[in-house]
Scaffold this active site. Structure first.
Site, PDB file in Angstrom:
ATOM      1  N   ARG A  46       0.845  -1.211   0.000  1.00  0.00           N
ATOM      2  CA  ARG A  46       0.000   0.000   0.000  1.00  0.00           C
ATOM      3  C   ARG A  46       0.872   1.251   0.000  1.00  0.00           C
ATOM      4  O   ARG A  46       0.587   2.228  -0.691  1.00  0.00           O
ATOM      5  CB  ARG A  46      -0.947  -0.003   1.213  1.00  0.00           C
ATOM      6  CG  ARG A  46      -2.017  -1.080   1.167  1.00  0.00           C
ATOM      7  CD  ARG A  46      -3.090  -0.875   2.223  1.00  0.00           C
ATOM      8  NE  ARG A  46      -2.601  -0.960   3.598  1.00  0.00           N
ATOM      9  CZ  ARG A  46      -2.490  -2.082   4.302  1.00  0.00           C
ATOM     10  NH1 ARG A  46      -2.822  -3.247   3.753  1.00  0.00           N
ATOM     11  NH2 ARG A  46      -2.059  -2.058   5.559  1.00  0.00           N
ATOM     12  N   LYS A 136     -12.794  14.383   4.632  1.00  0.00           N
ATOM     13  CA  LYS A 136     -13.920  13.834   3.861  1.00  0.00           C
ATOM     14  C   LYS A 136     -14.733  12.874   4.714  1.00  0.00           C
ATOM     15  O   LYS A 136     -14.175  12.093   5.486  1.00  0.00           O
ATOM     16  CB  LYS A 136     -13.398  13.097   2.632  1.00  0.00           C
ATOM     17  CG  LYS A 136     -14.502  12.690   1.663  1.00  0.00           C
ATOM     18  CD  LYS A 136     -14.109  11.516   0.796  1.00  0.00           C
ATOM     19  CE  LYS A 136     -14.327  10.211   1.512  1.00  0.00           C
ATOM     20  NZ  LYS A 136     -14.275   9.040   0.602  1.00  0.00           N
ATOM     21  N   GLU A 177     -19.845  14.322   1.430  1.00  0.00           N
ATOM     22  CA  GLU A 177     -20.054  13.322   0.362  1.00  0.00           C
ATOM     23  C   GLU A 177     -21.307  12.478   0.586  1.00  0.00           C
ATOM     24  O   GLU A 177     -21.279  11.454   1.264  1.00  0.00           O
ATOM     25  CB  GLU A 177     -18.835  12.383   0.267  1.00  0.00           C
ATOM     26  CG  GLU A 177     -18.995  11.324  -0.814  1.00  0.00           C
ATOM     27  CD  GLU A 177     -17.787  10.394  -0.962  1.00  0.00           C
ATOM     28  OE1 GLU A 177     -17.857   9.476  -1.790  1.00  0.00           O
ATOM     29  OE2 GLU A 177     -16.788  10.585  -0.252  1.00  0.00           O
ATOM     30  N   LYS A 219     -19.296  16.659  -2.568  1.00  0.00           N
ATOM     31  CA  LYS A 219     -18.853  15.533  -3.405  1.00  0.00           C
ATOM     32  C   LYS A 219     -20.034  14.581  -3.619  1.00  0.00           C
ATOM     33  O   LYS A 219     -20.177  13.581  -2.917  1.00  0.00           O
ATOM     34  CB  LYS A 219     -17.672  14.805  -2.738  1.00  0.00           C
ATOM     35  CG  LYS A 219     -17.155  13.616  -3.555  1.00  0.00           C
ATOM     36  CD  LYS A 219     -15.903  12.994  -2.960  1.00  0.00           C
ATOM     37  CE  LYS A 219     -15.499  11.756  -3.754  1.00  0.00           C
ATOM     38  NZ  LYS A 219     -14.189  11.209  -3.343  1.00  0.00           N
TER      39      LYS A 219
END
Length: 339
Positions: A46, A136, A177, A219
């Site tokens: 990752r 977010k 979002e 978003k």
């Protein structure tokens, strides 16, 4: 100072022809993506992948911000440079996913709620020290003839607004979002209905919680039919339906709407964004905040091998460039074939 901080971050994020790269996949999601290229999701893999993304030469020309997973804030490149610093060197603002994922909503079968509000202010303060300037939080809405129910619309809007208010108090710009999921065989009209209801509820809640609209980003998902529906919409149709819903629900004070790709192919996501920008001037900038629709071609080129890093970065840069063109209504399908 907080208002000045927020304004400076907004100024850095909202730039014509630039969007946001979402690289904040949860453990299960990135494992699923890696599986498609037969790579195991270890911390080292990752790190290598996200390091490759963040060190792509020229990315800052089309990407103004990058949403990171908590793990990535602590990671560094092979030469020891902290990954958020790699973004900053290209003028890309580092952000952080702060929700703790979705769970079933009690008393509302089939609906879900996002958790993670407990201790959020303290976590944000720590993320800020590590270089994050925006955050977010994702809410999800399952779609059927009866879903989402009233409770899900209200509860998710309340959570999004509480999150956004806490962010702004900490000097962190919130990305809000609300994702209407593409899964299912619902019609485009049903998607539009759910999206409008969700956004109405979200902005009522943001107002109640005194969130400064000039210092946040939205978003949302695009208005599209369910992915198993018989009729799949053309970009022009997606554009008209999506913008109609946004004009009914999103105040002009919001500076930018950065769409999620939500299961669309890279080409579909770019073509749909371009079609929206071809409709003419809107009250807000229309841009992108794509995850898979930006990363997919790069991931396929990489296949977990360091020797493929350059080709992978070229693939990412190409998608970023095409989406930058879509932000200006200057994309064409012919550009897909060009190097």
């Amino acid at each position: 100072m907080t208002q000045g901080e927020l304004q400076a971050t907004m100024h850095a994020l909202v730039q014509k022809g630039k969007g946001i790269l979402a690289a904040d996949e949860s453990g299960p999601t990135i494992a699923k993506r890696f599986k498609t290229i037969s790579v195991e999701s270890t911390e080292e893999n990752r790190r290598a992948w996200r390091s490759l993304l963040l060190t792509t030469p020229g990315l800052g020309e089309f990407v103004s911000g990058i949403i990171l997973h908590e793990e990535t804030l602590d990671q560094a490149t092979d030469d020891g440079t902290p990954l958020p610093q790699c973004a900053a060197r290209q003028g890309i603002v580092a952000g952080i996913k702060v929700d703790a994922g979705k769970i079933p909503l009690a008393g509302a079968p089939g609906d879900e709620i996002t958790q993670g509000l407990d201790g959020l202010a303290g976590r944000l303060a720590a993320y800020k020290r590590q270089g994050a300037r925006f955050a977010k939080w994702r809410a999800v809405y399952n779609v059927s003839d009866t879903l989402p129910g009233r409770l899900a619309l209200e509860a998710n809007a309340e959570a999004l607004a509480r999150y956004a208010a806490i962010c702004q108090e900490q000097g962190i710009v919130p990305i809000v979002e609300p994702e209407v999921l593409i899964d299912g065989d619902h019609t485009m009209a049903r998607c539009a209905e759910v999206t409008e209801a969700a956004l109405h509820e979200v902005f009522h809640a943001l107002h109640r919680h005194r969130v400064v609209l000039e210092h946040m980003l939205l978003k949302p998902s695009m208005v599209v039919p369910g992915k198993t529906h018989a009729h799949q919409a053309a970009p022009a149709e997606v554009a008209v339906q999506t913008v109609r819903v946004l004009r009914r629900t999103v105040p002009a004070a919001v500076p930018s709407i950065n769409f999620l790709s939500g299961g669309q192919t890279p080409e579909e996501a770019t073509a749909n964004l371009d079609a929206m920008n071809l409709l003419g001037l809107q009250p807000w900038q229309l841009s992108f905040s794509y995850g898979r629709a930006l990363q997919e071609p790069a991931l396929q080129a990489w296949k977990g091998q360091a020797a493929h890093a350059r080709n992978s970065q070229d693939a990412l840069l190409k998608r970023a460039r095409l989406n930058g063109a879509a932000c200006r209504g200057q994309y064409s399908a012919a550009m897909e074939a060009a190097d």
